[in-house]
Design a protein around this motif. Structure first.
Motif, PDB file in Angstrom:
ATOM      1  N   SER A  25       0.859  -1.183   0.000  1.00 54.39           N
ATOM      2  CA  SER A  25       0.000   0.000   0.000  1.00 54.39           C
ATOM      3  C   SER A  25       0.898   1.236   0.000  1.00 54.39           C
ATOM      4  O   SER A  25       2.074   1.158   0.346  1.00 54.39           O
ATOM      5  CB  SER A  25      -0.919   0.021   1.233  1.00 54.39           C
ATOM      6  N   THR A  26       0.333   2.376  -0.417  1.00 54.34           N
ATOM      7  CA  THR A  26       1.107   3.612  -0.500  1.00 54.34           C
ATOM      8  C   THR A  26       0.428   4.741   0.269  1.00 54.34           C
ATOM      9  O   THR A  26      -0.799   4.814   0.335  1.00 54.34           O
ATOM     10  CB  THR A  26       1.280   4.064  -1.966  1.00 54.34           C
ATOM     11  N   ALA A  27       1.256   5.613   0.820  1.00 54.02           N
ATOM     12  CA  ALA A  27       0.792   6.848   1.460  1.00 54.02           C
ATOM     13  C   ALA A  27       1.603   7.971   0.827  1.00 54.02           C
ATOM     14  O   ALA A  27       2.823   8.006   0.953  1.00 54.02           O
ATOM     15  CB  ALA A  27       1.026   6.804   2.963  1.00 54.02           C
ATOM     16  N   GLU A  28       0.917   8.861   0.118  1.00 50.59           N
ATOM     17  CA  GLU A  28       1.626   9.869  -0.658  1.00 50.59           C
ATOM     18  C   GLU A  28       1.229  11.278  -0.260  1.00 50.59           C
ATOM     19  O   GLU A  28       0.057  11.567  -0.064  1.00 50.59           O
ATOM     20  CB  GLU A  28       1.332   9.685  -2.143  1.00 50.59           C
ATOM     21  N   SER A  29       2.222  12.138  -0.218  1.00 46.84           N
ATOM     22  CA  SER A  29       1.986  13.554  -0.034  1.00 46.84           C
ATOM     23  C   SER A  29       2.433  14.265  -1.310  1.00 46.84           C
ATOM     24  O   SER A  29       1.637  14.430  -2.229  1.00 46.84           O
ATOM     25  CB  SER A  29       2.709  14.080   1.208  1.00 46.84           C
ATOM     26  N   LEU A  30       3.707  14.612  -1.426  1.00 49.02           N
ATOM     27  CA  LEU A  30       4.136  15.413  -2.575  1.00 49.02           C
ATOM     28  C   LEU A  30       3.915  14.737  -3.912  1.00 49.02           C
ATOM     29  O   LEU A  30       3.782  15.413  -4.928  1.00 49.02           O
ATOM     30  CB  LEU A  30       5.598  15.855  -2.446  1.00 49.02           C
ATOM     31  N   THR A  31       3.853  13.406  -3.960  1.00 48.17           N
ATOM     32  CA  THR A  31       3.639  12.713  -5.231  1.00 48.17           C
ATOM     33  C   THR A  31       2.166  12.648  -5.618  1.00 48.17           C
ATOM     34  O   THR A  31       1.846  12.310  -6.754  1.00 48.17           O
ATOM     35  CB  THR A  31       4.253  11.307  -5.204  1.00 48.17           C
ATOM     36  N   GLY A  32       1.275  12.971  -4.719  1.00 50.50           N
ATOM     37  CA  GLY A  32      -0.136  13.146  -5.025  1.00 50.50           C
ATOM     38  C   GLY A  32      -0.814  12.021  -5.784  1.00 50.50           C
ATOM     39  O   GLY A  32      -1.683  12.263  -6.611  1.00 50.50           O
ATOM     40  N   GLY A  33      -0.433  10.788  -5.544  1.00 52.29           N
ATOM     41  CA  GLY A  33      -1.038   9.649  -6.223  1.00 52.29           C
ATOM     42  C   GLY A  33      -0.216   9.119  -7.385  1.00 52.29           C
ATOM     43  O   GLY A  33      -0.549   8.086  -7.968  1.00 52.29           O
ATOM     44  N   MET A  34       0.859   9.803  -7.713  1.00 48.85           N
ATOM     45  CA  MET A  34       1.704   9.382  -8.835  1.00 48.85           C
ATOM     46  C   MET A  34       2.323   8.004  -8.598  1.00 48.85           C
ATOM     47  O   MET A  34       2.420   7.193  -9.526  1.00 48.85           O
ATOM     48  CB  MET A  34       2.806  10.416  -9.073  1.00 48.85           C
ATOM     49  N   LEU A  35       2.721   7.724  -7.370  1.00 55.27           N
ATOM     50  CA  LEU A  35       3.321   6.432  -7.063  1.00 55.27           C
ATOM     51  C   LEU A  35       2.303   5.313  -7.264  1.00 55.27           C
ATOM     52  O   LEU A  35       2.599   4.308  -7.917  1.00 55.27           O
ATOM     53  CB  LEU A  35       3.875   6.418  -5.635  1.00 55.27           C
ATOM     54  N   ALA A  36       1.107   5.486  -6.733  1.00 55.05           N
ATOM     55  CA  ALA A  36       0.056   4.479  -6.925  1.00 55.05           C
ATOM     56  C   ALA A  36      -0.280   4.327  -8.403  1.00 55.05           C
ATOM     57  O   ALA A  36      -0.514   3.210  -8.884  1.00 55.05           O
ATOM     58  CB  ALA A  36      -1.187   4.847  -6.129  1.00 55.05           C
ATOM     59  N   ALA A  37      -0.282   5.417  -9.135  1.00 58.67           N
ATOM     60  CA  ALA A  37      -0.562   5.358 -10.573  1.00 58.67           C
ATOM     61  C   ALA A  37       0.520   4.566 -11.300  1.00 58.67           C
ATOM     62  O   ALA A  37       0.214   3.773 -12.200  1.00 58.67           O
ATOM     63  CB  ALA A  37      -0.676   6.764 -11.156  1.00 58.67           C
ATOM     64  N   GLN A  38       1.771   4.759 -10.915  1.00 56.73           N
ATOM     65  CA  GLN A  38       2.861   4.007 -11.538  1.00 56.73           C
ATOM     66  C   GLN A  38       2.738   2.515 -11.230  1.00 56.73           C
ATOM     67  O   GLN A  38       2.959   1.675 -12.099  1.00 56.73           O
ATOM     68  CB  GLN A  38       4.224   4.525 -11.062  1.00 56.73           C
ATOM     69  N   VAL A  39       2.376   2.207 -10.016  1.00 53.94           N
ATOM     70  CA  VAL A  39       2.230   0.800  -9.627  1.00 53.94           C
ATOM     71  C   VAL A  39       1.060   0.164 -10.380  1.00 53.94           C
ATOM     72  O   VAL A  39       1.178  -0.927 -10.937  1.00 53.94           O
ATOM     73  CB  VAL A  39       2.056   0.666  -8.095  1.00 53.94           C
ATOM     74  N   THR A  40      -0.075   0.852 -10.410  1.00 52.34           N
ATOM     75  CA  THR A  40      -1.257   0.273 -11.051  1.00 52.34           C
ATOM     76  C   THR A  40      -1.189   0.302 -12.570  1.00 52.34           C
ATOM     77  O   THR A  40      -2.013  -0.332 -13.232  1.00 52.34           O
ATOM     78  CB  THR A  40      -2.546   0.951 -10.569  1.00 52.34           C
ATOM     79  N   ALA A  41      -0.203   0.985 -13.132  1.00 51.14           N
ATOM     80  CA  ALA A  41      -0.005   0.951 -14.587  1.00 51.14           C
ATOM     81  C   ALA A  41       0.568  -0.393 -15.025  1.00 51.14           C
ATOM     82  O   ALA A  41       0.530  -0.738 -16.205  1.00 51.14           O
ATOM     83  CB  ALA A  41       0.932   2.081 -15.020  1.00 51.14           C
ATOM     84  N   VAL A  42       1.060  -1.167 -14.073  1.00 48.78           N
ATOM     85  CA  VAL A  42       1.638  -2.478 -14.365  1.00 48.78           C
ATOM     86  C   VAL A  42       0.513  -3.508 -14.426  1.00 48.78           C
ATOM     87  O   VAL A  42      -0.279  -3.634 -13.483  1.00 48.78           O
ATOM     88  CB  VAL A  42       2.664  -2.879 -13.280  1.00 48.78           C
ATOM     89  N   ALA A  43       0.438  -4.226 -15.523  1.00 50.12           N
ATOM     90  CA  ALA A  43      -0.573  -5.278 -15.658  1.00 50.12           C
ATOM     91  C   ALA A  43      -0.415  -6.297 -14.536  1.00 50.12           C
ATOM     92  O   ALA A  43       0.695  -6.735 -14.236  1.00 50.12           O
ATOM     93  CB  ALA A  43      -0.433  -5.964 -17.014  1.00 50.12           C
TER      94      ALA A  43
END
Length: 167
Positions: A25-43
């Motif tokens: 799981s991710t907790a993001e501040s300055l990345t504003g969801g970018m980390l989760a988006a990068q992870v979920t971009a992976v099939a």
């Protein structure tokens, strides 16, 4: 820096987590969801990625992630202590093996006396918690992208050193 580099790192992390039957799981501040988006971009990300919290506001860090107000008063949101508390909080909130957090200053202005590019990434897992301070330069977008890459790199480094099931 390109999203492709982050994606390759996310692929590697997710493959490792699937092999180990562990979750993220991710907790993001300055990345504003970018980390989760990068992870979920992976099939196939759903085999190990559970979800994330974008805790841009301090109140969200406290209310959802359980970051203590006393910690924030002593160290500010731009600190390793805050990043670890965020990673621990999201791990507990979503019941995952691993929590990864990002916090810091992407710009354009300094925050709490910290210059643009001051970033912390953290990982919390069964074997403890780790944080890394980064001193980044570049545009706001570059700082955010590099933060995602470094967060995944920190997690992969820990996974490479730890035995499955031990954190």
């Amino acid at each position: 820096m390109s999203g492709e580099l982050v994606n390759r790192q996310a692929v590697r992390v997710l493959e490792t987590l699937v092999e180990r039957a562990e979750t993220l799981s991710t907790a993001e501040s300055l990345t504003g969801g970018m980390l989760a988006a990068q992870v979920t971009a992976v099939a196939g990300a759903s085999r190990s990625f559970v979800g994330g919290v974008v805790s841009y506001a301090t109140d969200v860090k406290q209310a959802l992630l359980g970051v203590p107000p006393t910690l924030l008063a002593r160290h500010t949101v731009v600190s390793g202590e805050c990043a670890i508390a965020m990673a621990t909080g999201v791990r507990e909130l979503l019941g995952t093996t691993w929590g990864v957090a990002t916090t810091g200053v992407a710009g354009p202005d300094e925050q709490d006396g910290h210059p643009v590019g001051t970033v912390w990434v953290a990982v919390a897992g069964p074997g403890g918690s780790w944080s890394r301070q980064l001193a980044l330069s570049g545009t706001r977008s570059e700082i955010r992208e590099t933060t995602c890459l470094e967060a995944m790199g920190l997690l992969q480094g820990i996974l490479d050193r730890e035995e499955p099931g031990l954190g």
